[in-house]
Design an enzyme around this catalytic site. Structure first.
Site, short mmCIF file in Angstrom:
data_model
loop_
_atom_site.label_atom_id
_atom_site.label_comp_id
_atom_site.label_asym_id
_atom_site.label_seq_id
_atom_site.Cartn_x
_atom_site.Cartn_y
_atom_site.Cartn_z
N HIS A 193 9.47 -4.05 3.03
CA HIS A 193 8.98 -4.22 1.65
C HIS A 193 10.16 -4.54 0.71
CE1 HIS A 193 5.75 -1.36 3.16
NE2 HIS A 193 5.04 -2.37 2.70
N GLU A 232 5.76 -11.87 7.30
CA GLU A 232 5.20 -12.56 8.47
C GLU A 232 4.75 -11.60 9.56
OE1 GLU A 232 8.13 -15.41 9.71
OE2 GLU A 232 7.29 -16.96 8.40
N LYS A 233 5.10 -10.32 9.42
CA LYS A 233 4.65 -9.36 10.44
C LYS A 233 3.12 -9.35 10.48
CE LYS A 233 3.89 -4.90 11.52
NZ LYS A 233 3.10 -4.27 10.51
N ASP A 234 2.50 -9.43 9.31
CA ASP A 234 1.03 -9.52 9.25
C ASP A 234 0.66 -11.00 9.15
OD1 ASP A 234 0.34 -6.64 9.11
OD2 ASP A 234 1.60 -6.74 7.35
N MET A 272 0.86 -1.18 0.00
CA MET A 272 0.00 0.00 0.00
C MET A 272 0.90 1.24 0.00
SD MET A 272 -3.38 -0.93 2.16
CE MET A 272 -2.70 -0.75 3.78
N SER A 324 7.03 -1.04 9.92
CA SER A 324 5.65 -0.86 9.46
C SER A 324 5.54 0.55 8.89
CB SER A 324 4.70 -1.01 10.65
OG SER A 324 3.45 -0.45 10.34
O1 PAF Z 1 -0.16 -5.84 3.82
C1 PAF Z 1 -0.54 -4.89 3.11
O2 PAF Z 1 0.17 -3.91 2.88
C2 PAF Z 1 -1.95 -4.95 2.51
O3 PAF Z 1 -2.84 -5.56 3.39
C3 PAF Z 1 -1.99 -5.63 1.12
C4 PAF Z 1 -1.59 -7.08 1.20
C5 PAF Z 1 -1.08 -4.88 0.17
C6 PAF Z 1 -3.41 -5.58 0.57
O4 PAF Z 1 -3.87 -4.29 0.42
#
Ligand code: PAF
Length: 280
Positions: free
Chosen positions: A39, A150-152, A32, A187
């Site tokens: 990332h 894996e954080k999410d 996002m 994050s």
């Molecule tokens: O983890 C994220 O940044 C979002 O939930 C994702 C997977 C890009 C979906 O919008």
């Protein structure tokens, strides 16, 4: 060569068709925006597994249950594209909200596993929004692989279920949480922390490490979580949403230490919601 920016579904599909014709594999890194080293580690992983790497940037309104969170979500397209290019991705897919959800849009993916617990208990509807957008992105990009951090962890769990249930021919590649030097899980929302709160933020991870240590030293799970939560909240800076030990495979609550146990945490600090999880 500079990274190519594609903004429409027709364009990304044409790219997918061309790559398939040339027997090239594609890995998607959905984001996002608000890119950080976490990332970038996903992009590096994607480059290892596939011939072609597509990074998507789309702030998905369907997954925000708090309008202020959506309005203030940190994202800077120019900066993000620069770091994606530097990391060696091939394409950045940046669709608009209208491109993803045209006026007549009327289909949602409903998630029924891994919900009502952890983040879903506090952000109802969030994972339905995530499931809908990732399904669309998987199909638009024609990806063979997709990388998720894996954080999410709950998100990863739900997406793995989703691709199995809907027979989407994609392999999900999990990647470990990337941390700041002081232990704070990276994050995009960390950018919103005020200076004083940024200094306090690693206390969440330190508390989790202490819970892990206590449990391994024989303290029962419930007592270890409750005592350390009380300590973390004692200064009034943190407000814990959950601190729970669950099985990383089935997400059920665990009362005793086992090989799949993970500790999950979410806490508010100065208006910013921090989440984290570690293997016990
Ligand atoms: O983890 C994220 O940044 C979002 O939930 C994702 C997977 C890009 C979906 O919008």
């Amino acid at each position: 060569m500079s990274v190519e920016i594609i903004r429409d579904v027709t364009g990304i599909r044409a790219r997918a068709t061309e790559l398939k014709k040339n027997n090239k594999t594609v890995c998607l890194v959905p984001t996002m925006g608000g890119l950080h080293a976490g990332h970038l580690s996903l992009i590096a992983k994607a480059r290892e597994v596939a011939d072609h790497v597509v990074v998507s940037i789309f702030v998905n309104p369907k997954q925000f249950n708090n309008p202020d969170d959506l309005k203030t979500y940190p994202s800077d397209e120019e900066d993000d594209v620069k770091s994606i290019e530097k990391e060696g991705a091939d394409v950045v897919f940046i669709p608009s909200v209208e491109e993803m959800y045209p006026q007549e849009f009327a289909t949602d993916v409903k998630v029924t596993a891994g919900i009502d617990i952890l983040c879903d208990a506090h952000r109802p509807g969030h994972f339905g929004g995530v499931a809908t957008v990732v399904t669309k992105l998987f199909l638009q990009v024609g990806a063979d692989y997709a990388c998720f951090g894996e954080k999410d962890y709950q998100q990863l769990f739900i997406i793995e279920r989703l691709v199995d249930d809907l027979n989407i021919p994609i392999k999900i590649i999990p990647a470990p949480t990337v941390r700041e030097k002081d232990g704070l899980a990276m994050s995009s929302r960390n950018a919103r922390l005020k200076k004083a709160d940024r200094k306090l933020a690693p206390k969440l991870h330190k508390t989790m490490q202490k819970i892990k240590e206590d449990i391994h030293n024989g303290v029962d799970i419930e007592t270890a979580c409750a005592a350390n939560q009380q300590k973390l909240e004692s200064t009034g800076d943190f407000k814990v949403e959950y601190l729970e030990v669950r099985c990383g495979k089935k997400m059920v609550l665990m009362k005793e230490l086992g090989s799949e146990c993970r500790l999950f945490a979410a806490a508010w600090l100065g208006g910013v919601r921090l989440i984290d999880n570690i293997k016990l």
